[in-house]
Scaffold this motif. Structure first.
Motif: not given
Lengths: 267, 470
Positions: A108-127, B385-387
């Motif tokens: 639950i990303d309160a302020f929409d700061a999650f970056d899927p590209v970096f997170s996948q590189a960090a090992g999160i299986h996005l599906p 990221r700042f969206r």
């Protein structure tokens, strides 16, 4: 007529010393059954909890050691620290470890700061990730956004379908967090009690945790590492993190971690 | 009593009317129609004596109406389906076989009618676009078992070599001797020659429509009264689905308002559902955010059915939560956070920074363990990221940033301690102007405030902060 506890104790005291171990274990079982029937079973601390059988790995072995095995299932833990101290890195490592175990996770990303590209590189299986996005932080409506996110967190935690539920309040102003009533965290703790879910709240200051939850406090400011001798060849390598683990049932522990890019430079 | 209608193939006669004209024509006379193909149908006309009179009168009526509709068909009426089918392959026009005279009527027919019937069934069997949907075609020569037909047809040359040329000759052969020489296939062939049915008529089933409607006496508004209406409508729908072994993959809801406009919403579920309570909750959650503009006096729900999936569970896997829980949770979250705010990110095949696509979260397959271990893999620094990139002020000295001022929410005014860059990145210049990016990226460590990624938008010559390492 009810008798006071003291009277009962006094009556029991002479006999207590003569009780055998088997009698004590029977009494203990009876007491546990009574607490379970009153829905107070979570107040029991079983030896399993203390030995770490209900904890899950964070994905960082040094941190797991400091945590006594990992973070507890069915309890709310927190990650606290200032900006650039590695809070998000630790949070994402936990989510990545959970997805690699085959669990479904929710962020639950309160302020929409999650970056899927970096997170996948960090090992999160996005599906396997349910990403609930708030809106980018602005000076207005911060309190409303936080309330909205906490409602979403409550829904997700009550559903109990996830291995890890992480609430990212890292960008939230400290004043807005301090305005939240303490019962907020109590409600979240109750929502995941007796579930197989690990609750994580990440924020700039300490907020709240369950009895068996841990506080992962990132103590110092960042210590960025750069490589390259010349200006042109310089690239960002990572950050060093100092972590202090606080828990009511464990001694405090400290650990030094290094977050390094797997690739050369930033992704 | 059975009536067989056969429309000879296009090579022999000119086909008029639509492809399904014969099937539609048959359904006008009986609900029990066995469809053998686009050109060959059998009707059960038993019990129609009071309606049409004798079998001959019925046949005449069928012939007359078919001519009026420009249908060139052969009609045969008999007390067995096989006799009627075989007769249409030899006789044009109308043929009526009185009961218990089938063998006698068929006896002069050549053996070739069996082959012709088989060919007629085979050539017109693929009628996928019947008006009445997926009608079930049937093979009469063998009891719905295609492999069994081949031996029966394969015996015909053998029988011909014995000097048998007509169905009557074949029917007159001693059964015991025939079985000794040709086996069960020989007996089946003789039954066909005698015009005996090997199985009862299998009527074609109409495609079921899973639709429920409730017309209200008075228009209602508000979610609460509507919830009671949905409870009844969806309850009936789910009972219907349950009886058919189906579940809903997509649901269309139509609310007819007092202005006769239709407020329509479509729900696509990640997993098939057949629980009325869950469906009602999902509809109500959607109506909270998309309410009808006026009062409603008619409610219709139309379901797209899918077979209920069988789930194979394992003691070794994690317990899987019910699919209904997930669907309801996602609907609630959508209602709370807004459209496109909940789901799974999917990376795009592009170098453009920060581009991804949100897809609905699909719980299917999320509970099987991955064959990978990450425990102890270590920490990786992650980017926040700042969206919407934040416009910033940067002081440049000798071509490198030396001071950065980032407004709210970072509120930073600091000296750049270390920097790396610039890395030029551009793309989509072949597309419309809004998709183009062309920029110089820097990673800067601001004194005591963290590591930021900033970039210079080359076209506008403006600086932006893209995110922070945390």
């Amino acid at each position: 007529m009810y008798r006071s506890v003291a009277e009962v104790d006094l009556e029991c005291q002479p006999r207590y010393s003569r009780r055998t171990k088997s009698e004590m274990s029977v009494n203990l079982s009876t007491l546990e059954a009574l607490l379970q029937s009153k829905k107070l079973g979570n107040s029991l601390v079983s030896p399993q909890t203390l030995t770490g059988e209900h904890v899950v790995s964070t994905g960082v072995s040094d941190l797991d050691t400091a945590l006594g095995g990992g973070v507890a299932r069915g309890h709310l833990s927190e990650i606290v620290g200032p900006r650039s101290s590695g809070r998000t890195s630790v949070l994402i490592a936990m989510l990545a470890a959970a997805t690699s175990r085959g669990e479904t996770v929710a962020l639950i990303d309160a302020f929409d700061a999650f970056d899927p590209v970096f997170s996948q590189a960090a090992g999160i299986h996005l599906p396997r990730l349910l990403w609930i996005r708030g809106r980018q932080i602005s000076s207005r409506m911060v309190t409303y956004r936080i309330d909205q996110v906490l409602k979403a967190a409550m829904l997700v935690m009550q559903a109990g379908c996830f291995g890890v539920v992480a609430v990212d309040l890292i960008e939230a102003p400290i004043s807005a967090i301090r305005r939240l009533p303490f019962t907020t965290w109590l409600r979240l703790s109750r929502a995941i009690e007796a579930k197989e879910t690990v609750g994580i709240v990440a924020g700039p200051v300490k907020m709240g945790r369950s009895a068996s939850g841990r506080s992962i406090v990132l103590e110092t400011r960042y210590s960025a590492k750069w490589s390259g001798r010349t200006l042109r060849s310089r690239i960002f390598q990572g950050i060093d993190i100092d972590v202090r683990v606080e828990s009511t049932r464990h001694p405090f522990a400290s650990v030094h971690l290094s977050a390094r890019h797997q690739h050369v430079g930033m992704v | 009593m059975f009536a067989c209608l056969y429309q000879p193939s296009q090579s022999n006669t000119v086909r008029l009317g639509s492809d399904n004209a014969l099937v539609d024509f048959a359904y006008e006379y009986s609900p029990r129609v066995e469809v053998h193909g686009r050109d060959l149908v059998v009707l059960d006309v038993s019990g129609g004596k009071h309606l049409w009179g004798s079998a001959h009168a019925l046949g005449e009526q069928l012939r007359r109406v078919a001519i009026d509709r420009n249908l060139v068909i052969c009609i045969a009426i008999a007390s067995t389906r096989m006799a009627a089918l075989l007769m249409t392959q030899d006789q044009c026009g109308l043929t009526v076989i009185p009961p218990k005279t089938e063998m006698k009527a068929l006896s002069p027919l050549p053996l070739a009618v069996i082959t012709r019937l088989w060919q007629a069934q085979s050539s017109s069997a693929n009628m996928a676009n019947c008006k009445r949907g997926q009608l079930r075609t049937a093979s009469t020569l063998a009891a719905q078992s295609l492999p069994y037909v081949e031996p029966v047809i394969a015996l015909l040359p053998v029988v011909k070599r014995w000097g048998i040329t007509t169905l009557g000759d074949l029917a007159a052969l001693p059964t015991h001797e025939l079985f000794n020489r040709l086996g069960r296939a020989g007996l089946a062939l003789q039954q066909i020659a005698r015009g005996e049915d090997r199985r009862p008529l299998v009527p074609a089933l109409e495609k079921e429509r899973f639709e429920e409607t409730m017309t209200l006496e008075w228009p209602i508004e508000g979610l609460e009264p509507l919830s009671f209406v949905f409870e009844q409508v969806l309850g009936k729908l789910c009972q219907h689905l349950d009886a058919s072994g189906m579940a809903v993959s997509m649901l269309r809801m139509q609310l007819t308002m007092v202005s006769r406009d239709i407020h329509e919403r479509t729900f696509r579920f990640p997993v098939a559902l057949n629980t009325s309570k869950v469906l009602r909750t999902l509809i109500l959650l959607d109506l909270e955010t998309h309410p009808p503009a006026l009062s409603v006096d008619r409610v219709t729900v139309i379901a797209t059915p899918v077979p209920t999936g069988a789930l194979q569970l394992s003691l070794l896997d994690r317990a899987v939560p019910p699919a209904e829980n997930f669907t309801t949770l996602l609907a609630r979250l959508e209602g709370l956070m807004g459209d496109q705010r909940c789901g799974t990110p999917v990376l795009m095949n592009t170098h453009k920074p920060g581009v991804f696509e949100m897809q609905p979260f699909n719980p299917k397959g999320c509970f099987s363990p991955l064959n990978q271990t990450r425990v102890g893999a270590g920490l990786v620094p992650v980017f926040r990221r700042f969206r919407q990139p934040i416009a910033i002020r940067v002081v440049i000295e000798q071509g490198v940033p030396v001071r950065v001022v980032i407004p709210y929410p970072c509120s930073i005014n600091g000296k750049v301690v270390t920097h790396a860059g610039p890395w030029r990145s551009s793309g989509h210049w072949w597309m419309s102007s809004c998709a183009v990016w062309d920029r110089d990226e820097w990673d800067v460590e601001v004194n005591g405030c963290g590591v930021y990624r900033i970039f210079l938008e080359r076209k506008s010559d403006c600086w932006f902060a893209e995110g922070v390492i945390d």
